[in-house]
Design a protein around this motif. Structure first.
Motif, short mmCIF file in Angstrom:
data_model
loop_
_atom_site.label_atom_id
_atom_site.label_comp_id
_atom_site.label_asym_id
_atom_site.label_seq_id
_atom_site.Cartn_x
_atom_site.Cartn_y
_atom_site.Cartn_z
N ASP A 173 -8.41 -5.55 5.36
CA ASP A 173 -7.08 -4.50 5.34
C ASP A 173 -7.00 -3.89 4.17
N MET A 174 -7.30 -4.48 3.00
CA MET A 174 -7.25 -3.80 1.77
C MET A 174 -7.87 -2.41 1.54
N ARG A 232 -6.72 1.10 0.95
CA ARG A 232 -7.26 2.23 0.09
C ARG A 232 -7.84 3.39 0.72
N LEU A 233 -8.31 3.18 2.02
CA LEU A 233 -8.76 4.51 2.54
C LEU A 233 -7.63 5.35 3.02
N SER A 234 -6.65 4.66 3.58
CA SER A 234 -5.29 5.45 3.94
C SER A 234 -4.87 6.07 2.93
N GLY A 244 0.09 5.63 2.14
CA GLY A 244 -0.92 5.09 2.75
C GLY A 244 -0.57 3.69 3.16
N GLY A 245 -1.20 2.65 3.16
CA GLY A 245 -0.80 1.49 3.74
C GLY A 245 -0.36 0.58 2.33
N SER A 303 -14.00 -1.47 -4.35
CA SER A 303 -13.18 -2.47 -3.89
C SER A 303 -13.69 -3.41 -2.85
N LEU A 304 -14.72 -3.01 -2.16
CA LEU A 304 -15.23 -3.65 -1.01
C LEU A 304 -16.53 -4.46 -1.85
#
Lengths: 229, 229, 229, 229, 229, 229
Positions: free
Chosen positions: A70-71, A75-77, A116-117, E82-83
């Protein structure tokens, strides 16, 4: 009292065949510029879209927890939000807010901000609802790839009837919650619960063409209106 | 891999007759000190308690939104976390983390940290579940004022049977969600959903005496174990 | 040059019989709204009040240091600031500033902001004086539960004469410093020293009714004026 | 419980003829390295020194407020702290903490940290006392350019007798407060008040040679011990 | 003095046919785990890869400035970081540092941290060199898709000879700078300049197989060693 | 679209005989005030000057890395920025931004902000160019102690001819890069590269008298114009 609006832009509206839909983004700019004449501030919450989905699938193969996936999606959002901020304001943007408090701190000076999120296990629709409630927003527009709320999933039953209005209680019965990363339904139950307790003026519209969003921001009849009382 | 545990301490366990239960807090210190021998890091999430409830009622009379009321409650739960941090570490604490990321950044150096709430429309039980999932915690202990999960609300039906184990699906059927500020049930549905998707080893125990919490952290049979598979 | 004012609201003015005085807070809103027509920005510093006093007594029983007790009180004063921010702006507030620099960063965009305490061993009156000096404020109003500065403590000597004006040197002789957590006098010596070196136009007024504060912000004769030259 | 110490290094000790005294700084490194064997963490608070004094005089000619002048001095003391951090740890340092909470957050991982000033109208000696109180430090060493506390100012009366011990009450009578930017006395009254209420084991020593500081950190008889009971 | 190493992982090594190369990432984990036995701390700087390239092309079509395009790429490299953080530590990561100071603040407690880009007009190779210099790192390993530095671009002249060692002066003559967003050469001139002035022990190796990176971290003869003296 | 300008003020312009040139700073205030009528926002980037040079020489004797020396210089340039902020706005300033994103976040509310350096191995001229590019600024004015760009260094060849216009390609040939801390040339190659790729309207002017800067901000013929196309 200041007048605020919140717009949720689903990843499905923004991406077409795994690419950002540039024509659409250009149209959106006109819409949000026009909407700034109606509100003191507008917060636009953008989803992660296809790229987020790819990353999440890679992370899942590596055995990351749903929380970490989810994180990554969040981060992409925020990358999407950052690209929009740059495009709409013509400047390299400040850091995309990571909490509701940070978002609210920036709003008076910027008037148009992009999020974003915020947290794992939370859809960007819920983020939009939470921000709308926190701002006492006059309107929450949820722009997605269907033209409103249907009695049943229109992809399953093509005969399903679109609703002009739906009460939150009806809505809760219609929706099925799914909290696996990246796979949220149109409206998750937490978003609905926040709309309900905040008595938010929320509308679900088809994000395309972008003029639908402007119509909804103007309070015109468009998509499905969620009735909270 | 580091071993982590998360403990949720409900406001009802911490406060007695509108005062912080000091005897209890003293006992808790012994328990958490002992538990540090079992884990590399422990995150304790504390609720707002009676004082938060007072503030929320004042804010409601002033017409604050549910979002703002929740934030007031969250800030009070962070005051509680701050008091605990000072008492357990013997130092004036750093700022209480406001996001999961901030909490995780502090954990390796401090080993024992204290959080309050994070976001409106979210219980501290959900915070605890989210943090447990984010850490890949080995154990989540939810300490409350009942000694486990019952088939029915024991306050309504005194005959209700306590369950030694409960599946998340059973749990979802038992619980009723309520997201009005300050009025969350034992376990809200989002907390359950996170426990489920994260396959967390979660236990609901009576927080009193504090030794129950240590027993649960040791994996001993105590309260109700939530079975995720 | 922008015109700024700083108002200190003592906990004793805000709380009545251990409850927030809601009627008073409502009146205050009108006063601060009216005052925004006179100033480019207003910073209101609120004390911790009765709730802070409770927490501090609990912490003292647990053996917390005076520093930690002060921080607990400071965090409670920030809860109060947060509640006020929500009530006055109608939005869930950004994080309450923890330094003078953070406060000043927010002021141009928000115009009306609320602070609690900043540091251990420092009264919120000193905070107000420091912020006023940092802003080059045109006026500092200290709203308390007495109607000005008396030659002697009016609670001890009911015959004591209220002063319309007092020089900072007189004031220093009158006041006795007390830096135990939560037990500050009307004006501590550091606040007076800042007023003196900053040549601040400071007034001590009775915070009730709130119109007294507006009168003082307008520069009308009200309470006691502190003369710095 | 962790053992902590706090050292205050006055600008007068660090600078000689308007230049940083490099020989002295090298000696200090040995001293602090040796002291790390005695304590879990050491916080060193450094003053602004001559460079700060220059800047403050320039700012005063430009008509800056005392608050802004203090902030300029504080930022220069943080430059000093930054240079020390780089020299003692061999790395380009993190941002120098601006609040007590930020300082405490860094301490467990770094063990040896460096601070400058924190707030206008506050000496770095007060900062050191506040940090010592916040940490429950076992020792506070104030290294200055005189070898202890004298009955009278030794620069005025060369016959003045140095005291081996002084009670805080005696100290308060001896000291005269001066809060003009950059012109603090040996020990300002707020520092003394914090030492008193925190029952801190504080010593005033001559910072040169640096071995005096180590002796004081070891609890050996050196300079003047401030007796709080 | 603590021993540190910095590893730069180019996007080309991490991505294969527009997908993250999971097999490679798994191998890398073993390598970095083994390397932690050799160093007190390791900073890994990851590039943006193919996904960043897509985003940058979309942004360019929208007319974003090179600065904004770079920031979008930087944010994507931080998603990658982050990933990796989640995968290597098994926890949802803290915010990826946005400055060198923030990175250094986290290192003592975490020992293994991951960064993306920092600033527009700056390659992640330069970031790696800057961090290595800031840490006084014992080794900087630049892992890319060629097996070292060639006299000429091996893609242009397949006959070009690989160099076992190259002086920074030679290197500067070989490289051609290109600062358009996302199109940096193997080593930009700023990275070389930092390696030179910092006298860094830098090596360029083929990132595949990951064991090459471990060999270089061990100081074994691998790829091309950059000679700074 | 908002109109922005960026001004770089070299340390050599600000300092005279190791003292801040107060007369000059006063004149500058008039110039920037006048310029605010032409732009929505102005960012002024100030260098470190003589004081920074002293600190860097002390640090070099202590054996600090070039990275740490640069950071010391950067922190001193931020002290300068802080002093200017206080003087121009009449308030104790917020923290000087440490990243481009932080700078941009503050600009809409403050309109006139002051920065120092940002990163090691980067001149404040490069900072100014990066900020100008990030803002899409209409003008970048580099105020230095020579009246423009010369064919050759005028200090070496007094016969050298000043150029009214110079293309970036010419400029690159003229300049020699030098990245040792504190010893940057008039324009380093990274600054030129950013000016080039950003197609910035950049001018190099003699900073004295300050009216030259206003002339350049107005687009009048002054100093040397850098032609990017």
């Amino acid at each position: 009292m200041a007048r605020y609006a919140v717009v949720k832009l689903g990843g499905r509206v923004l991406f077409k065949e795994r690419r950002l839909d540039l024509e659409y983004v250009r149209g959106l700019k006109e819409v949000l510029k026009a909407a700034l004449a109606l509100y003191d501030g507008i917060v636009t919450v953008v989803g992660g879209g296809d790229v987020a989905r790819n990353y999440i699938s890679w992370g899942r193969e590596l055995g990351l927890s749903e929380s970490s996936l989810d994180m990554v999606g969040i981060r992409l959002s925020r990358v999407n939000a950052s690209l929009f901020w740059a495009y709409f304001h013509g400047v390299t943007p400040p850091d995309i807010p990571a909490t509701i408090s940070e978002a609210i701190a920036l709003l008076p000076a910027w008037r148009l901000i992009f999020l974003g999120g915020l947290q794992p296990a939370q859809s960007t629709t819920t983020v939009a609802a939470l921000v709308a409630e926190a701002l006492g927003a006059d309107r929450l527009v949820i722009a997605t790839d269907v033209d409103g709320v249907y009695e049943e999933d229109p992809k399953v039953n093509p005969q399903a009837r679109k609703l002009d209005e739906v009460t939150v209680d009806q809505l809760e019965r219609i929706l099925v919650r799914d909290v696996r990363a990246g796979g949220y339904a149109l409206l998750d139950s937490l978003a609905v619960a926040v709309i309900k307790r905040g008595c938010l003026d929320a509308r679900v519209v088809c994000g395309k063409p972008p003029s639908n969003i402007l119509a909804a921001l103007r309070g015109e009849r468009e998509g499905t209106r969620i009735v909270t009382t």
